[in-house]
Scaffold this motif. Sequence first.
Motif, PDB file in Angstrom:
ATOM      1  N   PRO A  11       0.846  -1.193   0.000  1.00 33.07           N
ATOM      2  CA  PRO A  11       0.000   0.000   0.000  1.00 33.07           C
ATOM      3  C   PRO A  11       0.881   1.242   0.000  1.00 33.07           C
ATOM      4  O   PRO A  11       1.902   1.274   0.682  1.00 33.07           O
ATOM      5  CB  PRO A  11      -0.772  -0.108   1.322  1.00 33.07           C
ATOM      6  N   ASN A  72      -8.084   8.773  -0.418  1.00 35.30           N
ATOM      7  CA  ASN A  72      -7.405   8.024   0.632  1.00 35.30           C
ATOM      8  C   ASN A  72      -8.424   7.220   1.441  1.00 35.30           C
ATOM      9  O   ASN A  72      -9.371   7.772   1.989  1.00 35.30           O
ATOM     10  CB  ASN A  72      -6.652   9.008   1.542  1.00 35.30           C
ATOM     11  N   ASP A  97       7.584   1.532   2.422  1.00 38.22           N
ATOM     12  CA  ASP A  97       8.676   2.409   2.857  1.00 38.22           C
ATOM     13  C   ASP A  97       9.968   1.664   3.172  1.00 38.22           C
ATOM     14  O   ASP A  97      10.908   2.250   3.716  1.00 38.22           O
ATOM     15  CB  ASP A  97       8.231   3.234   4.060  1.00 38.22           C
ATOM     16  N   GLU A 129      12.897   4.580  15.389  1.00 40.77           N
ATOM     17  CA  GLU A 129      11.578   5.011  15.815  1.00 40.77           C
ATOM     18  C   GLU A 129      11.678   5.564  17.233  1.00 40.77           C
ATOM     19  O   GLU A 129      12.526   5.146  18.016  1.00 40.77           O
ATOM     20  CB  GLU A 129      10.576   3.869  15.694  1.00 40.77           C
ATOM     21  N   ARG A 201      12.652   4.023   7.927  1.00 38.80           N
ATOM     22  CA  ARG A 201      12.056   4.348   6.649  1.00 38.80           C
ATOM     23  C   ARG A 201      13.151   4.696   5.655  1.00 38.80           C
ATOM     24  O   ARG A 201      14.068   5.423   6.002  1.00 38.80           O
ATOM     25  CB  ARG A 201      11.163   5.584   6.817  1.00 38.80           C
ATOM     26  N   ARG A 212      -4.057   8.814  14.572  1.00 39.67           N
ATOM     27  CA  ARG A 212      -4.380   7.654  13.741  1.00 39.67           C
ATOM     28  C   ARG A 212      -4.073   6.346  14.454  1.00 39.67           C
ATOM     29  O   ARG A 212      -4.735   5.343  14.252  1.00 39.67           O
ATOM     30  CB  ARG A 212      -3.602   7.720  12.427  1.00 39.67           C
TER      31      ARG A 212
HETATM   32  N1  UDP Z   1      -0.329   3.875   4.045  1.00 41.63           N
HETATM   33  C1  UDP Z   1      -1.447   3.859   3.216  1.00 41.63           C
HETATM   34  N2  UDP Z   1      -2.489   4.702   3.492  1.00 41.63           N
HETATM   35  C2  UDP Z   1      -2.494   5.535   4.576  1.00 41.63           C
HETATM   36  C3  UDP Z   1      -1.351   5.515   5.435  1.00 41.63           C
HETATM   37  C4  UDP Z   1      -0.304   4.669   5.138  1.00 41.63           C
HETATM   38  O1  UDP Z   1      -1.488   3.132   2.229  1.00 41.63           O
HETATM   39  O2  UDP Z   1      -3.465   6.257   4.764  1.00 41.63           O
HETATM   40  C5  UDP Z   1       0.814   2.979   3.726  1.00 41.63           C
HETATM   41  C6  UDP Z   1       2.162   3.655   3.676  1.00 41.63           C
HETATM   42  O3  UDP Z   1       2.410   4.175   2.382  1.00 41.63           O
HETATM   43  C7  UDP Z   1       3.105   2.531   4.033  1.00 41.63           C
HETATM   44  C8  UDP Z   1       2.280   1.692   4.996  1.00 41.63           C
HETATM   45  O4  UDP Z   1       0.923   2.035   4.763  1.00 41.63           O
HETATM   46  O5  UDP Z   1       3.455   1.735   2.923  1.00 41.63           O
HETATM   47  C9  UDP Z   1       2.653   1.926   6.444  1.00 41.63           C
HETATM   48  O6  UDP Z   1       2.517   3.282   6.761  1.00 41.63           O
HETATM   49  P1  UDP Z   1       3.609   4.088   7.596  1.00 41.63           P
HETATM   50  O7  UDP Z   1       4.972   3.704   7.141  1.00 41.63           O
HETATM   51  O8  UDP Z   1       3.261   5.515   7.541  1.00 41.63           O
HETATM   52  O9  UDP Z   1       3.335   3.548   9.065  1.00 41.63           O
HETATM   53  P2  UDP Z   1       4.434   3.114  10.168  1.00 41.63           P
HETATM   54  O10 UDP Z   1       5.381   2.191   9.478  1.00 41.63           O
HETATM   55  O11 UDP Z   1       5.084   4.371  10.597  1.00 41.63           O
HETATM   56  O12 UDP Z   1       3.623   2.462  11.230  1.00 41.63           O
END
Ligand code: UDP
Length: 312
Positions: A11, A72, A97, A129, A201, A212
């Motif tokens: 995603p 979104n 990412d 993180e 990342r 969120r």
């Molecule tokens: N993502 C998405 N829609 C959203 C938020 C995030 O598709 O509304 C995707 C984002 O591109 C990534 C994955 O979900 O590939 C995880 O998001 P993020 O890295 O921001 O979260 P974290 O790893 O910090 O928990």
Amino acid sequence: MSKIRYSIIAPCYNEEANLPELQRRITEIMDKTGESWELVLINDGSADRTPEIMRELHAKDAHIHFIDFARNFGHQVAVTAGMDYAQGDAVVLIDADLQDPPELILEMIKKWQAGYQVVYAVRSDRKGETWFKIWTAKFFYRLIYNITDVKIPLDTGDFRLMDRQVVNAMKQMKERHRFIRGMTSWVGFKQTGVTYVRQERFAGETHYPLRRMIRFASDAITGFSHVPLQIATFLGFGIATLSCLAALAVVGARLSGNHAFFGQATTLVMVLFLGGVQLISLGIIGEYLGRIYDEVKGRPLYVVKEAVGFES
Ligand code: UDP
Ligand code: MG
């Protein structure tokens, strides 16, 4: 076109800086399997050049298929769309990412070939993180583990491999507020984990700010547990019992000539306390009610503007 063996689902929300590197690393890894594969990218209403880059990648490499959302819809819904479109015998969910190292996919495939139908990745450590995120996540996973009926493995994200049978079972779960990890545990099947260190990342910033994360946690809890609803009952019984005892104590004190219980302050504090408890209980019921309303409306989970590269 030949049947696809592996589908990798990523995603993407504002991931323009990560996509080319993701494609490069996935290609490097997946070519080692010597089998057919596809990389399913979902553009979750990005505001940057993510969709254009997806199109360019698709033009250069037929392994790249993509779904472009009309807006979104959120991470978990994007993953769901990927699962709806993916054609592989085994499906891998991965973040775009590069926090989840693609190299681990080969290890997952080995476990799958050994007969496991779900191979989830357990984070032994997280790099880059904040301690706040690490500790809130730790607390969250343990809370979920203790109050839900499904036993969701601790410290696992969505990075996982699933067999076609598991994916088909999950496609029947139409709930709106989705918690993919819980849903994979719920369906059952033979599961195992592989450990990894979550990376920083590659580029960009997290899309999961505190607000969120709280929403995500409440989706997870309400989706898999009724414990919050029962809290009101427990509190009700507890406070009722206490007030009966207090009433007896007051009567006893009055009869023995003690007038310590006069005064507005005590009354006010008790009334405010109970008011607070009642509002919280109402709020909890509201959380469930809102979700029921969302389900009842029966809207589609997502709206696709364009899906490119998939067989009909
Ligand atoms: N993502 C998405 N829609 C959203 C938020 C995030 O598709 O509304 C995707 C984002 O591109 C990534 C994955 O979900 O590939 C995880 O998001 P993020 O890295 O921001 O979260 P974290 O790893 O910090 O928990
Ligand atoms: Mg991330």
